[in-house]
Design a protein around this motif. Sequence first.
Motif, PDB file in Angstrom:
ATOM      1  N   PHE A 104     -15.257   5.831 -10.555  1.00  0.00           N
ATOM      2  CA  PHE A 104     -15.820   6.111  -8.657  1.00  0.00           C
ATOM      3  C   PHE A 104     -14.847   7.255  -9.099  1.00  0.00           C
ATOM      4  N   THR A 105     -16.030   8.280  -8.870  1.00  0.00           N
ATOM      5  CA  THR A 105     -16.254   9.584  -8.544  1.00  0.00           C
ATOM      6  C   THR A 105     -16.298   9.963  -6.980  1.00  0.00           C
ATOM      7  N   TRP A 106     -14.728  10.241  -6.348  1.00  0.00           N
ATOM      8  CA  TRP A 106     -15.020  10.554  -5.090  1.00  0.00           C
ATOM      9  C   TRP A 106     -15.142  12.131  -5.071  1.00  0.00           C
ATOM     10  N   HIS A 107     -16.195  12.282  -3.967  1.00  0.00           N
ATOM     11  CA  HIS A 107     -16.864  14.022  -3.591  1.00  0.00           C
ATOM     12  C   HIS A 107     -16.220  13.854  -2.341  1.00  0.00           C
ATOM     13  N   ASP A 108     -15.700  12.864  -1.467  1.00  0.00           N
ATOM     14  CA  ASP A 108     -15.572  13.202  -0.040  1.00  0.00           C
ATOM     15  C   ASP A 108     -14.878  12.352   0.406  1.00  0.00           C
ATOM     16  N   GLN A 109     -13.927  12.125   1.888  1.00  0.00           N
ATOM     17  CA  GLN A 109     -13.123  10.756   1.957  1.00  0.00           C
ATOM     18  C   GLN A 109     -13.841  10.407   3.116  1.00  0.00           C
ATOM     19  N   THR A 141     -24.351   4.125  -8.541  1.00  0.00           N
ATOM     20  CA  THR A 141     -25.015   4.145  -7.170  1.00  0.00           C
ATOM     21  C   THR A 141     -24.120   5.236  -6.543  1.00  0.00           C
ATOM     22  N   VAL A 142     -24.688   6.008  -5.991  1.00  0.00           N
ATOM     23  CA  VAL A 142     -24.350   7.033  -5.598  1.00  0.00           C
ATOM     24  C   VAL A 142     -25.028   7.160  -3.909  1.00  0.00           C
ATOM     25  N   THR A 153     -19.264   8.071  -6.313  1.00  0.00           N
ATOM     26  CA  THR A 153     -20.448   7.877  -7.309  1.00  0.00           C
ATOM     27  C   THR A 153     -19.953   7.064  -7.997  1.00  0.00           C
ATOM     28  N   GLU A 154     -20.105   5.593  -7.931  1.00  0.00           N
ATOM     29  CA  GLU A 154     -20.331   4.199  -8.712  1.00  0.00           C
ATOM     30  C   GLU A 154     -20.737   4.174  -9.803  1.00  0.00           C
ATOM     31  N   ASP A 155     -19.874   4.277 -10.963  1.00  0.00           N
ATOM     32  CA  ASP A 155     -20.555   3.909 -12.127  1.00  0.00           C
ATOM     33  C   ASP A 155     -19.816   2.402 -13.263  1.00  0.00           C
ATOM     34  N   ALA A 156     -21.236   1.062 -13.191  1.00  0.00           N
ATOM     35  CA  ALA A 156     -20.220  -0.071 -13.620  1.00  0.00           C
ATOM     36  C   ALA A 156     -21.343  -0.589 -15.123  1.00  0.00           C
ATOM     37  N   THR A 157     -20.067  -1.145 -15.647  1.00  0.00           N
ATOM     38  CA  THR A 157     -21.423  -2.319 -16.912  1.00  0.00           C
ATOM     39  C   THR A 157     -20.589  -2.957 -16.717  1.00  0.00           C
ATOM     40  N   TYR A 158     -22.031  -4.031 -17.094  1.00  0.00           N
ATOM     41  CA  TYR A 158     -22.035  -5.488 -17.006  1.00  0.00           C
ATOM     42  C   TYR A 158     -22.332  -6.031 -18.356  1.00  0.00           C
ATOM     43  N   ILE A 159     -21.606  -6.726 -18.639  1.00  0.00           N
ATOM     44  CA  ILE A 159     -21.960  -7.671 -20.350  1.00  0.00           C
ATOM     45  C   ILE A 159     -22.877  -8.847 -20.140  1.00  0.00           C
ATOM     46  N   LEU A 160     -23.872  -8.980 -21.026  1.00  0.00           N
ATOM     47  CA  LEU A 160     -24.428 -10.194 -20.970  1.00  0.00           C
ATOM     48  C   LEU A 160     -24.081 -10.932 -22.181  1.00  0.00           C
ATOM     49  N   LEU A 161     -23.175 -11.615 -22.678  1.00  0.00           N
ATOM     50  CA  LEU A 161     -22.870 -12.061 -23.509  1.00  0.00           C
ATOM     51  C   LEU A 161     -24.012 -13.707 -23.492  1.00  0.00           C
ATOM     52  N   LEU A 162     -24.563 -13.483 -24.540  1.00  0.00           N
ATOM     53  CA  LEU A 162     -26.083 -14.141 -25.156  1.00  0.00           C
ATOM     54  C   LEU A 162     -25.598 -15.313 -25.755  1.00  0.00           C
ATOM     55  N   GLY A 163     -25.817 -16.995 -25.563  1.00  0.00           N
ATOM     56  CA  GLY A 163     -25.538 -17.969 -26.549  1.00  0.00           C
ATOM     57  C   GLY A 163     -26.281 -17.854 -27.415  1.00  0.00           C
TER      58      GLY A 163
END
Length: 164
Positions: A104-109, A141-142, A153-163
């Motif tokens: 999370f990068t906060w620019h304002d509260q 997400t901004v 600004t939110e930056d997230a990483t999602y991981i898909l583990l494949l069978g």
Amino acid sequence: MTEIRYGEWGPAVRVRVEHSAVWAFARAIHDENPVYASLESAMAAGHPGIPVPPTFSFAWLHSCALPGLQPGGSLPPSMLAPGSDLFRTAASPGAIYLHGEQMFTWHDQPVVGEVLEGRVRVSDPVEKQGGQRMVLSHVQTVWSTLEGTPVVTEDATYILLLGD
């Protein structure tokens, strides 16, 4: 490191920061800070209103987005919903989705009562080879005020583990 290539920004979605959602979130994460409970405590601590906990922006899309706030009068389809670009490969037999890191990068509260607008974009998936096949997707997400002032600004990483 591979450069992240994002797709297009999704439609705008608006949230109104609601006090009950802030208070419920603070209690859920066991944050007993009284600034989330009352305006008097928040102002005594130097805030102009009741602030949000540091990771609350991750939840306000689900707790503070009401149809009447939206530019078109209804909620746009979520880019993070099953069947969306992010989850299009999740139907693979034996696949498991994991939430990786989030920043999370906060620019304002923001404070209770504010209306904010956000947009989401999802990266092109990147397949990694190792002990198990995995696909990484990044979601950004901004959020800003309706006047365009950046909030978080939110930056997230999602991981898909494949069978196999």
